[in-house]
Enzyme design. Structure first.
Site, PDB file in Angstrom:
ATOM      1  N   GLY A 122       0.832  -1.212   0.000  1.00  0.00           N
ATOM      2  CA  GLY A 122       0.000   0.000   0.000  1.00  0.00           C
ATOM      3  C   GLY A 122       0.859   1.251   0.000  1.00  0.00           C
ATOM      4  N   GLY A 157       0.095   5.409  -0.903  1.00  0.00           N
ATOM      5  CA  GLY A 157      -0.841   6.250  -0.151  1.00  0.00           C
ATOM      6  C   GLY A 157      -0.126   7.446   0.466  1.00  0.00           C
ATOM      7  N   LEU A 167       1.452   7.777   3.222  1.00  0.00           N
ATOM      8  CA  LEU A 167       2.668   7.569   4.015  1.00  0.00           C
ATOM      9  C   LEU A 167       3.780   6.779   3.332  1.00  0.00           C
ATOM     10  CD1 LEU A 167       1.037   6.716   7.483  1.00  0.00           C
ATOM     11  CD2 LEU A 167       1.527   8.938   6.467  1.00  0.00           C
ATOM     12  N   ASP A 204       2.026  -1.564  -4.580  1.00  0.00           N
ATOM     13  CA  ASP A 204       0.630  -1.108  -4.481  1.00  0.00           C
ATOM     14  C   ASP A 204      -0.135  -1.744  -5.630  1.00  0.00           C
ATOM     15  OD1 ASP A 204      -1.799   0.649  -4.193  1.00  0.00           O
ATOM     16  OD2 ASP A 204      -0.495   1.738  -2.825  1.00  0.00           O
ATOM     17  N   ILE A 205      -1.458  -1.494  -5.659  1.00  0.00           N
ATOM     18  CA  ILE A 205      -2.251  -1.968  -6.802  1.00  0.00           C
ATOM     19  C   ILE A 205      -2.496  -0.832  -7.783  1.00  0.00           C
ATOM     20  CG2 ILE A 205      -3.408  -3.893  -5.662  1.00  0.00           C
ATOM     21  CD1 ILE A 205      -5.750  -2.011  -5.067  1.00  0.00           C
ATOM     22  N   ARG A 206      -1.992   0.357  -7.453  1.00  0.00           N
ATOM     23  CA  ARG A 206      -2.184   1.505  -8.340  1.00  0.00           C
ATOM     24  C   ARG A 206      -0.922   1.738  -9.163  1.00  0.00           C
ATOM     25  NH1 ARG A 206      -3.465   6.552  -5.497  1.00  0.00           N
ATOM     26  NH2 ARG A 206      -2.699   5.801  -3.487  1.00  0.00           N
ATOM     27  N   ASP A 239      -1.072  -7.039  -4.891  1.00  0.00           N
ATOM     28  CA  ASP A 239      -2.410  -6.983  -4.295  1.00  0.00           C
ATOM     29  C   ASP A 239      -2.351  -7.876  -3.061  1.00  0.00           C
ATOM     30  OD1 ASP A 239      -5.028  -7.279  -3.536  1.00  0.00           O
ATOM     31  OD2 ASP A 239      -5.786  -7.661  -5.558  1.00  0.00           O
ATOM     32  N   TYR A 250     -13.030   0.272  10.159  1.00  0.00           N
ATOM     33  CA  TYR A 250     -11.595   0.573  10.198  1.00  0.00           C
ATOM     34  C   TYR A 250     -11.031   0.262  11.594  1.00  0.00           C
ATOM     35  CZ  TYR A 250      -7.377   3.580   9.949  1.00  0.00           C
ATOM     36  OH  TYR A 250      -6.111   4.080   9.976  1.00  0.00           O
ATOM     37  N   LYS A 257      -8.480  -2.711  12.870  1.00  0.00           N
ATOM     38  CA  LYS A 257      -7.174  -2.396  13.468  1.00  0.00           C
ATOM     39  C   LYS A 257      -7.012  -3.070  14.836  1.00  0.00           C
ATOM     40  CE  LYS A 257      -5.194   0.175  10.282  1.00  0.00           C
ATOM     41  NZ  LYS A 257      -3.950  -0.206   9.611  1.00  0.00           N
TER      42      LYS A 257
HETATM   43  N1  LIG Z   1      -2.519   8.621   7.351  1.00  0.00           N
HETATM   44  C1  LIG Z   1      -2.932   8.618   8.602  1.00  0.00           C
HETATM   45  O1  LIG Z   1      -3.334   9.637   9.177  1.00  0.00           O
HETATM   46  C2  LIG Z   1      -2.879   7.324   9.375  1.00  0.00           C
HETATM   47  C3  LIG Z   1      -3.143   7.353  10.759  1.00  0.00           C
HETATM   48  C4  LIG Z   1      -3.159   6.161  11.459  1.00  0.00           C
HETATM   49  C5  LIG Z   1      -2.838   4.965  10.821  1.00  0.00           C
HETATM   50  N2  LIG Z   1      -2.576   4.973   9.491  1.00  0.00           N
HETATM   51  C6  LIG Z   1      -2.301   3.706   8.844  1.00  0.00           C
HETATM   52  O2  LIG Z   1      -1.117   3.795   8.062  1.00  0.00           O
HETATM   53  C7  LIG Z   1      -1.255   3.005   6.875  1.00  0.00           C
HETATM   54  C8  LIG Z   1      -0.958   3.862   5.664  1.00  0.00           C
HETATM   55  O3  LIG Z   1      -1.854   4.933   5.675  1.00  0.00           O
HETATM   56  P1  LIG Z   1      -2.026   5.915   4.420  1.00  0.00           P
HETATM   57  O4  LIG Z   1      -2.543   7.175   4.995  1.00  0.00           O
HETATM   58  O5  LIG Z   1      -0.807   5.922   3.604  1.00  0.00           O
HETATM   59  O6  LIG Z   1      -3.225   5.188   3.670  1.00  0.00           O
HETATM   60  P2  LIG Z   1      -3.793   5.540   2.199  1.00  0.00           P
HETATM   61  O7  LIG Z   1      -5.258   5.313   2.235  1.00  0.00           O
HETATM   62  O8  LIG Z   1      -3.305   6.861   1.761  1.00  0.00           O
HETATM   63  O9  LIG Z   1      -3.087   4.432   1.304  1.00  0.00           O
HETATM   64  C9  LIG Z   1      -3.429   3.077   1.381  1.00  0.00           C
HETATM   65  C10 LIG Z   1      -2.932   2.370   0.132  1.00  0.00           C
HETATM   66  O10 LIG Z   1      -3.378   1.018   0.179  1.00  0.00           O
HETATM   67  C11 LIG Z   1      -3.570   0.623  -1.162  1.00  0.00           C
HETATM   68  N3  LIG Z   1      -4.426  -0.564  -1.254  1.00  0.00           N
HETATM   69  C12 LIG Z   1      -5.769  -0.641  -1.189  1.00  0.00           C
HETATM   70  N4  LIG Z   1      -6.176  -1.910  -1.426  1.00  0.00           N
HETATM   71  C13 LIG Z   1      -5.060  -2.644  -1.641  1.00  0.00           C
HETATM   72  C14 LIG Z   1      -4.812  -4.009  -1.951  1.00  0.00           C
HETATM   73  N5  LIG Z   1      -5.812  -4.884  -2.102  1.00  0.00           N
HETATM   74  N6  LIG Z   1      -3.541  -4.417  -2.092  1.00  0.00           N
HETATM   75  C15 LIG Z   1      -2.510  -3.554  -1.960  1.00  0.00           C
HETATM   76  N7  LIG Z   1      -2.675  -2.246  -1.680  1.00  0.00           N
HETATM   77  C16 LIG Z   1      -3.935  -1.792  -1.517  1.00  0.00           C
HETATM   78  C17 LIG Z   1      -4.202   1.830  -1.838  1.00  0.00           C
HETATM   79  O11 LIG Z   1      -4.047   1.771  -3.245  1.00  0.00           O
HETATM   80  C18 LIG Z   1      -3.445   2.977  -1.181  1.00  0.00           C
HETATM   81  O12 LIG Z   1      -2.383   3.428  -1.973  1.00  0.00           O
HETATM   82  C19 LIG Z   1      -2.682   2.441   6.917  1.00  0.00           C
HETATM   83  O13 LIG Z   1      -2.645   1.129   7.392  1.00  0.00           O
HETATM   84  C20 LIG Z   1      -3.401   3.331   7.882  1.00  0.00           C
HETATM   85  O14 LIG Z   1      -4.425   2.654   8.549  1.00  0.00           O
HETATM   86  C21 LIG Z   1      -2.590   6.129   8.750  1.00  0.00           C
HETATM   87  C1  LIG Z   2      -6.414   8.601  12.162  1.00  0.00           C
HETATM   88  C2  LIG Z   2      -6.214   7.746  10.943  1.00  0.00           C
HETATM   89  O1  LIG Z   2      -6.280   6.419  11.186  1.00  0.00           O
HETATM   90  C3  LIG Z   2      -6.734   8.212   9.627  1.00  0.00           C
HETATM   91  N1  LIG Z   2      -6.102   9.454   9.266  1.00  0.00           N
HETATM   92  C4  LIG Z   2      -8.224   8.386   9.605  1.00  0.00           C
HETATM   93  O2  LIG Z   2      -8.667   9.468   9.899  1.00  0.00           O
HETATM   94  O3  LIG Z   2      -8.930   7.465   9.288  1.00  0.00           O
END
Ligand SMILES: NC(=O)c1ccc[n+]([C@@H]2O[C@H](COP(=O)([O-])OP(=O)(O)OC[C@H]3O[C@@H](n4cnc5c(N)ncnc54)[C@H](O)[C@@H]3O)[C@@H](O)[C@H]2O)c1
Ligand SMILES: C[C@@H](O)[C@H](N)C(=O)O
Length: 374
Positions: free
Chosen positions: A63, A66, A68, A89-91, A107, A196, A200
């Site tokens: 993933g 995204g 991060l 990623d899948i994108r 994926d 979600y 988690k």
């Molecule tokens: N960004 C935040 O504020 C935040 C906060 C707490 C936890 N997290 C966790 O950190 C991680 C990364 O967060 P993010 O903000 O980069 O998420 P994001 O939603 O920006 O990116 C997630 C990625 O997962 C990919 N994805 C979806 N389905 C998929 C599949 N079947 N196979 C492979 N990839 C797939 C999507 O294409 C996307 O690029 C997540 O697990 C999220 O729960 C993020």
């Molecule tokens: C907090 C975090 O997990 C994410 N940014 C959400 O709001 O869903």
């Protein structure tokens, strides 16, 4: 009773042979055992990826396109070398990402494809970022359940079978309205009300279970809402705290989808990614737990707007509440207690609200000037 006795005997064997350290080859192929119990001997070489602390790890990030993943790949590549960190990623990756280091399609719902990638690239660390976040998850529960829960099962099995060190992020969203909210400690009631959050909590518990049962080196941080300048959030409840900077710079106006008094824990992306690297590098015996809260700051939309107005006095903020996001925010922690992370492995954030705002404005200002110049 005989079945239970047999299972507990296998469990004891697994615990004895892998004393809490994922660096050891596993004696049990987990996916195999869950469907047709078959012991794999500890000297079986096909899954004994050797990784010593002196070697660079070979990292796979799922993933990774995204908010991060790209930033994490950049940080890890600086430390371990460009070719030792594979983004997946899948994108389709944008040009700059595709040319900045190894990228591969993966994926997480395709178990065989994942296994092939891990084996062919001799992966030793897996950072599992694929997920559907809180707001998009509520809009598509079936897909969120599949990606966040079924996908995680694939990841856990692959990691356990191949002796990987596994990082799975959790979130402030793993808590719910019955958790203490101000502050929220590591150990307390966790009854989230989103798919979600439920997924988690499941990830935290499954990771810890695999750690105790199979010796999987599982590491997990509960991230606050993450704020970044050069990557956009993927559909969460804390997204407003990123969007406000873009809209403020572009139009001088921002319409917020949360109430002005919605207090949530937040963190600048550099702190989040550094915490992730630090916890992955921490010696296993320093970790008294496998899932830690981490925190930096906590603010409301009104407080963020006030801090922004110190530099942009004309900024206009209006409120148009999204009931789904507001209900989620109202059930989440207001302040996060991360004292265990600070005590055990020396976690310390660098960015508080003033530094965050200054950094975001500097960065976004540069970007805007670049866009206008082109
Ligand atoms: N960004 C935040 O504020 C935040 C906060 C707490 C936890 N997290 C966790 O950190 C991680 C990364 O967060 P993010 O903000 O980069 O998420 P994001 O939603 O920006 O990116 C997630 C990625 O997962 C990919 N994805 C979806 N389905 C998929 C599949 N079947 N196979 C492979 N990839 C797939 C999507 O294409 C996307 O690029 C997540 O697990 C999220 O729960 C993020
Ligand atoms: C907090 C975090 O997990 C994410 N940014 C959400 O709001 O869903």
């Amino acid at each position: 009773m005989p079945v239970i006795r047999t299972i507990s005997k296998v469990a004891k064997l697994a615990l004895l042979s892998t004393p809490g350290c994922g660096c050891q080859p596993l004696t049990v192929a987990v996916r195999t055992i869950s469907f047709s119990p078959r012991q794999v001997t500890s000297d079986a070489s096909f899954h004994s990826v050797s990784f010593s602390e002196t070697d660079h790890p070979k990292v796979l990030i799922t993933g990774g396109l995204g908010q991060l993943g790209v930033g994490l790949a950049k940080l890890l590549r600086k430390r371990f070398g460009k070719n030792n960190v594979i983004l997946s990623d899948i994108r389709k990756p944008p040009n700059n990402v595709f040319h900045s280091g190894p990228f591969i399609y993966s994926d997480i719902l395709d178990y065989k494809n994942l296994r092939e990638i891990v084996v062919n690239n001799r992966i030793t660390w897996l950072v599992h970022y694929s997920a559907l976040l809180s707001a998009v998850g509520e809009a598509n529960v079936a897909l969120a359940r599949s990606v966040n829960i079924t996908g995680l099962h694939n990841i856990l099995d692959i990691a356990a079978e191949h002796g990987l060190r596994l990082f799975v992020p959790s979130t402030i969203g793993a808590f719910g309205p019955s958790s203490p909210r101000n502050p929220t400690p590591d150990m307390c009631v966790q009854r989230p009300r989103t798919i979600y959050g439920v997924s988690k909590v499941h990830a935290e518990l499954m990771g810890e279970y695999y750690h105790h049962r199979y010796g999987l080196d599982f590491r997990c941080l509960r991230y606050p809402g993450i704020i970044s300048a050069d990557s956009m959030p993927g559909g969460g409840t804390t997204d407003y705290a990123v969007q406000i900077f873009h809209d403020a710079i572009k139009t001088g106006k921002f319409e917020c989808n949360l109430r002005p008094d919605s207090r949530l824990p937040m963190m600048y992306i550099d702190d989040c990614l550094r915490a992730t690297l630090e916890v992955m590098e921490t010696p296993a015996d320093t970790l008294s737990m496998r899932t830690y809260n981490i925190n930096a700051m906590s603010f409301t939309p009104e407080e963020l707007a006030q801090e922004l107005r110190k530099q942009m006095p004309e900024l206009e903020v209006t409120y148009n509440i999204d009931p789904v996001r507001q209900a989620i925010a109202d059930s989440w922690p207001m302040n996060f207690d991360d004292s265990n992370a600070r005590k055990d492995w020396g976690w310390k954030h660098d960015y508080d609200l003033p530094e965050l705002v200054q950094t975001m404005l500097n960065y976004s200002g540069v970007e805007t000037r670049m866009v206008h110049a082109n």
